[in-house]
Design an enzyme around this catalytic site. Structure first.
Site, PDB file in Angstrom:
ATOM      1  N   PRO A 218       0.753  -1.135   0.151  1.00  0.00           N
ATOM      2  CA  PRO A 218      -0.080  -0.104   0.070  1.00  0.00           C
ATOM      3  C   PRO A 218       0.878   1.279  -0.114  1.00  0.00           C
ATOM      4  O   PRO A 218       1.642   1.369   0.637  1.00  0.00           O
ATOM      5  CB  PRO A 218      -0.749  -0.074   1.311  1.00  0.00           C
ATOM      6  CG  PRO A 218      -0.618  -1.438   1.714  1.00  0.00           C
ATOM      7  CD  PRO A 218       0.516  -2.106   1.081  1.00  0.00           C
ATOM      8  N   GLU A 219       0.631   2.069  -1.098  1.00  0.00           N
ATOM      9  CA  GLU A 219       1.225   3.574  -1.141  1.00  0.00           C
ATOM     10  C   GLU A 219       0.304   4.502  -0.779  1.00  0.00           C
ATOM     11  O   GLU A 219      -0.868   4.214  -0.466  1.00  0.00           O
ATOM     12  CB  GLU A 219       1.706   3.741  -2.519  1.00  0.00           C
ATOM     13  CG  GLU A 219       2.854   2.603  -2.862  1.00  0.00           C
ATOM     14  CD  GLU A 219       4.056   2.880  -2.388  1.00  0.00           C
ATOM     15  OE1 GLU A 219       4.505   3.972  -1.736  1.00  0.00           O
ATOM     16  OE2 GLU A 219       5.154   2.098  -2.457  1.00  0.00           O
TER      17      GLU A 219
ATOM     18  N   ARG B  54      20.502  18.320  -1.689  1.00  0.00           N
ATOM     19  CA  ARG B  54      20.883  16.827  -2.013  1.00  0.00           C
ATOM     20  C   ARG B  54      21.855  16.794  -3.388  1.00  0.00           C
ATOM     21  O   ARG B  54      21.651  17.462  -4.119  1.00  0.00           O
ATOM     22  CB  ARG B  54      19.724  16.016  -2.479  1.00  0.00           C
ATOM     23  CG  ARG B  54      18.272  16.139  -1.490  1.00  0.00           C
ATOM     24  CD  ARG B  54      18.717  15.208  -0.213  1.00  0.00           C
ATOM     25  NE  ARG B  54      17.676  15.066   0.580  1.00  0.00           N
ATOM     26  CZ  ARG B  54      16.760  16.000   1.425  1.00  0.00           C
ATOM     27  NH1 ARG B  54      17.078  17.190   1.217  1.00  0.00           N
ATOM     28  NH2 ARG B  54      15.825  15.618   2.045  1.00  0.00           N
TER      29      ARG B  54
END
Ligand SMILES: [Zn+2]
Length: 278
Positions: free
Chosen positions: A9-10, A158
């Site tokens: 499940p996302e 990042r």
């Protein structure tokens, strides 16, 4: 187009699940609690202490659901294979039903064959243990306060690839593997592009694409959930029409070049090297 069933499940499945029962359970009074086999973490309170409390407005944060109660609340996670169903007729629990929250409106039941899911009590969302579990979670993708500038600022810090950063979930939550691949394709961004090199304009395209993909998935998840019976254990799975994910070697839907599969951070990435640029 290929139909894809996510492995776990996302965010869209969790949001679809929330929408499937939030209205019906709001204001309901807990009548009993049944625990099955142990889940990932202990409940953190006695089941009896929950009885007679009322359920408030169900919220979602990342892949967690929060059921506020009169005193504290319950934080739920579907783990790898969990699904939640709310039904007015309470069928006897099956072997994979490990948590029942019975109310005067119906029973909220967690079905979880692999038992990586969790239900745990917390004093508040910003108190432990909820605070500890939600720490490090990125912005909500649909939060109006999260815009391209915020995404751009997060990316600037990042050095990893944008695909890896999306999967990490600490800039923006909810971009699982399928959704990250699909959003990057729609935005025309090569998944290997270094985060800090993405321009503000491309971050804007990416955020629009990510919101589109997630919104489509929530809508599709909702349509699947309507057919869901709480005994078949399949609520966490639904289908999206993927443009690149799972289509290795097949023609790109925009330019007909073959879709490629590469591996980033031990996960498959699907892309069109012609339509997606660095
Ligand atoms: Zn293409």
């Amino acid at each position: 187009m290929l139909a894809i069933i996510p492995a776990m499940p996302e965010l869209p499945e969790v949001e679809s699940t929330r929408r499937s029962f939030a209205e019906r359970i709001r204001g309901a009074q807990i009548t009993s609690v049944r625990l099955g086999k142990p889940l990932r973490w202990p409940l953190g309170c006695t089941p009896e202490s929950l009885v007679s409390q009322r359920v408030g407005e169900v919220a979602r944060r990342g892949k967690y659901l929060w059921l506020p109660l009169d005193r504290g609340g319950l934080l739920l996670h579907l783990g790898m294979s969990g699904s939640l169903g709310f039904s007015s007729a309470s069928a006897p629990p099956g072997p994979h039903d490990h948590f029942d929250l019975a109310t005067n409106r119906g029973v909220l039941r967690l079905t979880d064959p692999r038992r990586f899911g969790a239900v745990l009590w917390s004093d508040a969302l910003d108190a432990d243990p909820a605070r500890r579990l939600l720490a490090g979670l990125g912005a909500e993708p649909f939060d109006a306060g999260f815009d391209a500038r915020a995404l751009h600022a997060g990316c600037k810090r990042r050095r990893c690839s944008i695909k890896t950063a999306l999967l990490g979930g600490d800039i923006v939550a909810g971009a699982g593997n399928i959704y990250a691949c699909e959003a990057l394709f729609r935005a025309g961004i090569d998944p290997r592009t270094r985060c800090h090199r993405l321009s503000l304009v491309r971050c804007e395209r990416l955020l629009v694409a990510l919101r589109e993909v997630l919104a489509e998935a929530v809508a599709l998840g909702g349509s699947t959930l309507r057919d869901f019976r709480d005994t078949d254990g399949s609520a966490g799975e639904f289908q999206i029409n993927a443009r690149v994910y799972g289509r290795e070697g097949q023609p790109c839907l925009q330019c007909r070049a073959p879709v490629r599969r590469i591996v980033q951070g031990q996960r498959s990435t699907f892309l069109c090297a012609h339509c997606q640029t660095r």
